[in-house]
Motif scaffolding. Structure first.
Motif, PDB file in Angstrom:
ATOM      1  N   ILE A 167       0.839  -1.209   0.000  1.00 39.08           N
ATOM      2  CA  ILE A 167       0.000   0.000   0.000  1.00 39.08           C
ATOM      3  C   ILE A 167       0.872   1.257   0.000  1.00 39.08           C
ATOM      4  O   ILE A 167       0.629   2.214  -0.739  1.00 39.08           O
ATOM      5  N   ALA A 168       1.914   1.243   0.838  1.00 43.29           N
ATOM      6  CA  ALA A 168       2.817   2.395   0.877  1.00 43.29           C
ATOM      7  C   ALA A 168       3.507   2.610  -0.466  1.00 43.29           C
ATOM      8  O   ALA A 168       3.690   3.736  -0.928  1.00 43.29           O
ATOM      9  N   GLY A 169       3.888   1.494  -1.106  1.00 45.26           N
ATOM     10  CA  GLY A 169       4.500   1.614  -2.432  1.00 45.26           C
ATOM     11  C   GLY A 169       3.554   2.209  -3.444  1.00 45.26           C
ATOM     12  O   GLY A 169       3.964   2.980  -4.328  1.00 45.26           O
ATOM     13  N   THR A 170       2.264   1.838  -3.315  1.00 47.15           N
ATOM     14  CA  THR A 170       1.275   2.427  -4.223  1.00 47.15           C
ATOM     15  C   THR A 170       1.199   3.937  -4.045  1.00 47.15           C
ATOM     16  O   THR A 170       1.153   4.701  -5.016  1.00 47.15           O
ATOM     17  N   PHE A 171       1.177   4.369  -2.770  1.00 48.87           N
ATOM     18  CA  PHE A 171       1.182   5.804  -2.509  1.00 48.87           C
ATOM     19  C   PHE A 171       2.416   6.472  -3.114  1.00 48.87           C
ATOM     20  O   PHE A 171       2.340   7.573  -3.682  1.00 48.87           O
ATOM     21  N   ALA A 172       3.559   5.827  -3.003  1.00 47.31           N
ATOM     22  CA  ALA A 172       4.791   6.401  -3.547  1.00 47.31           C
ATOM     23  C   ALA A 172       4.724   6.516  -5.071  1.00 47.31           C
ATOM     24  O   ALA A 172       5.150   7.524  -5.660  1.00 47.31           O
TER      25      ALA A 172
ATOM     26  N   GLN B 182       5.490  13.835 -11.741  1.00 47.41           N
ATOM     27  CA  GLN B 182       5.867  13.824 -13.151  1.00 47.41           C
ATOM     28  C   GLN B 182       4.877  14.646 -13.990  1.00 47.41           C
ATOM     29  O   GLN B 182       5.272  15.388 -14.877  1.00 47.41           O
ATOM     30  N   ARG B 183       3.581  14.507 -13.681  1.00 50.74           N
ATOM     31  CA  ARG B 183       2.580  15.274 -14.400  1.00 50.74           C
ATOM     32  C   ARG B 183       2.781  16.771 -14.203  1.00 50.74           C
ATOM     33  O   ARG B 183       2.640  17.570 -15.136  1.00 50.74           O
ATOM     34  N   ILE B 184       3.085  17.162 -12.984  1.00 51.61           N
ATOM     35  CA  ILE B 184       3.306  18.586 -12.714  1.00 51.61           C
ATOM     36  C   ILE B 184       4.540  19.085 -13.465  1.00 51.61           C
ATOM     37  O   ILE B 184       4.543  20.184 -14.032  1.00 51.61           O
ATOM     38  N   ASP B 185       5.607  18.280 -13.476  1.00 55.14           N
ATOM     39  CA  ASP B 185       6.819  18.664 -14.201  1.00 55.14           C
ATOM     40  C   ASP B 185       6.543  18.773 -15.703  1.00 55.14           C
ATOM     41  O   ASP B 185       7.021  19.703 -16.377  1.00 55.14           O
TER      42      ASP B 185
ATOM     43  N   VAL C 262       1.963   6.742  -6.864  1.00 52.49           N
ATOM     44  CA  VAL C 262       1.000   7.793  -7.199  1.00 52.49           C
ATOM     45  C   VAL C 262       1.632   9.164  -7.037  1.00 52.49           C
ATOM     46  O   VAL C 262       1.455  10.072  -7.869  1.00 52.49           O
ATOM     47  N   TYR C 263       2.380   9.347  -5.953  1.00 51.61           N
ATOM     48  CA  TYR C 263       3.048  10.631  -5.728  1.00 51.61           C
ATOM     49  C   TYR C 263       4.060  10.931  -6.840  1.00 51.61           C
ATOM     50  O   TYR C 263       4.138  12.059  -7.347  1.00 51.61           O
ATOM     51  N   ALA C 264       4.831   9.904  -7.220  1.00 51.29           N
ATOM     52  CA  ALA C 264       5.821  10.105  -8.291  1.00 51.29           C
ATOM     53  C   ALA C 264       5.129  10.444  -9.612  1.00 51.29           C
ATOM     54  O   ALA C 264       5.596  11.309 -10.370  1.00 51.29           O
TER      55      ALA C 264
END
Length: 408
Positions: free
Chosen positions: A84-89, A97-100, A91-93
């Protein structure tokens, strides 16, 4: 006249609102759904592991967990939590990337907009050399900016529509305009090229032109010269101005309009061109001391219309260097050529020599031949082939006719 359909207007694509900003609402919803699914999967896995290890769930009894089962169950639960934590990571990445990417797109858009503004300023400069640089700057920008290519083309066409005095001593501006037409000609040679302009529209309405060459161009959009004036520039031996307008070996798939255009002391050549659809419109057009050539052209659909205008030539009988309207060697296949309320005055020679009519229609019932300048117009019709063709002659054509094949 030519009208722009919604489908054709859709070619003028532009960046949609919000293109440079990621839609985080949808991203958040997807994240919550993914977390819920993972939680449910983790609970299911925990129950499965407990069942495999012989652990009774629920409720937990005092002796239900052995010494080794507890660490195993904890490890399994921790693994699920790590997932679950990896999924959050991830999603955050992905969000980062989308913002960049959005920032990069925004920077690109600002850079392209700046190039457009700089090119527009160059086109309005008082020095011809700077205006010429603006022509090439905007043309390169059109190649680099497909989303707004039509906007760049519109800007270049707008420059050609600006007031212009055609004079022999106006050489600098003539060079700028001739270079601009050459840029257009080069960009419409191959419609399948990545930087092709063939599928876009060109609006030259109201412009003044003393020469152009678009030979070999493939025009799949709308081209209009409505209310334009075509006049001579180059000096002939007799001291008169004379200009060439070359649209040879072109392909027109949508149409071209010369509504109320004026042609003075010039040659307009469509030799070898192909008209596949749409309308070639000369409504209200006036030709004076000119030549108009459609030799070896193909009219494979659509309509060629001359209405409410005139052909006029002041050349004396025997000179015959001007006043030619030639369709010699042309093919009319399923198309219509119509003259309605059109006058031919003076030393005009209209020829349909060796034309092929395959289910085509040539209607000259509305063509009026008028004497003037000491001579009369001449009309020659001598088709080489006629299959289901319809030919209507001018009512005042008299004896100025020659027929090689019977037509109705």
């Amino acid at each position: 006249m030519l009208w722009r359909s919604g489908k054709e207007s859709s070619r003028r694509t532009s960046a949609k609102g919000g293109r440079y900003t990621p839609r985080l609402r949808g991203l958040l919803a997807i994240t919550l759904v993914a977390v819920l699914i993972l939680l449910v999967a983790s609970v299911a896995l925990m129950i499965l592991f407990a069942w495999l290890m012989g652990v009774k769930l629920p409720p937990l009894s005092a002796g239900s967990l052995s010494g080794s089962a507890l660490p195993d169950l904890v490890r399994s639960t921790v693994s699920a939590g790590t997932l679950i934590a990896g999924t959050f990571a991830l999603v955050y990445a992905y969000r980062k990337q989308r913002i960049d990417e959005a920032a990069s797109f925004r920077a690109d858009g600002e850079h392209l907009s700046k190039r457009y503004q700089d090119g527009a300023v160059q086109l309005g400069h008082e020095r011809a050399a700077v205006r010429l640089a603006g022509v090439y700057s905007i043309s390169r920008l059109a190649d680099d900016w497909p989303d707004n290519r039509q906007m760049c083309i519109d800007l270049l066409c707008a420059y050609l529509r600006m007031p212009y005095v055609s004079m022999v001593d106006n050489d600098d501006e003539y060079v700028v305009r001739a270079s601009l037409f050459e840029v257009i000609r080069q960009h419409v040679q191959d419609p399948d090229a990545e930087t092709s302009w063939s599928r876009y529209d060109f609006d030259f309405s109201g412009g003044t032109f003393d020469g152009l060459d678009l030979s070999g161009g493939k025009f799949y959009g709308i081209v209009t010269f409505q209310d334009s004036r075509f006049t001579g520039f180059q000096r002939r031996e007799d001291g008169k101005n004379f200009g060439w307008f070359r649209l040879r070996n072109c392909v027109f798939k949508t149409g071209i309009s010369f509504f109320q255009a004026r042609f003075d002391q010039c040659v307009v050549s469509f030799d070898g061109s192909k008209f596949e659809a749409g309308e070639v419109f000369f409504g209200g057009a006036e030709f004076t001391d000119f030549n108009l050539f459609f030799r070896d052209s193909s009219f494979l659909g659509g309509r060629i219309y001359f209405g409410g205008g005139k052909f006029e030539c002041s050349e004396k009988a025997g000179s015959r260097s001007l006043g030619h309207v030639w369709f010699n060697g042309a093919e009319f296949g399923g198309s219509e050529l119509e003259f309605r309320g059109f006058r031919a005055i003076g030393a005009i020679e209209i020829e349909f020599d060796s034309v092929r009519m395959i289910a085509g229609r040539v209607d000259m019932a509305g063509l009026h031949l008028k004497s003037g300048y000491g001579t009369e117009p001449k009309l020659l019709v001598a088709p080489s082939e006629a299959v289901d063709g319809v030919l209507r002659m001018p009512p005042d054509s008299g004896r100025q006719l020659e027929f090689d094949l019977p037509l109705r």
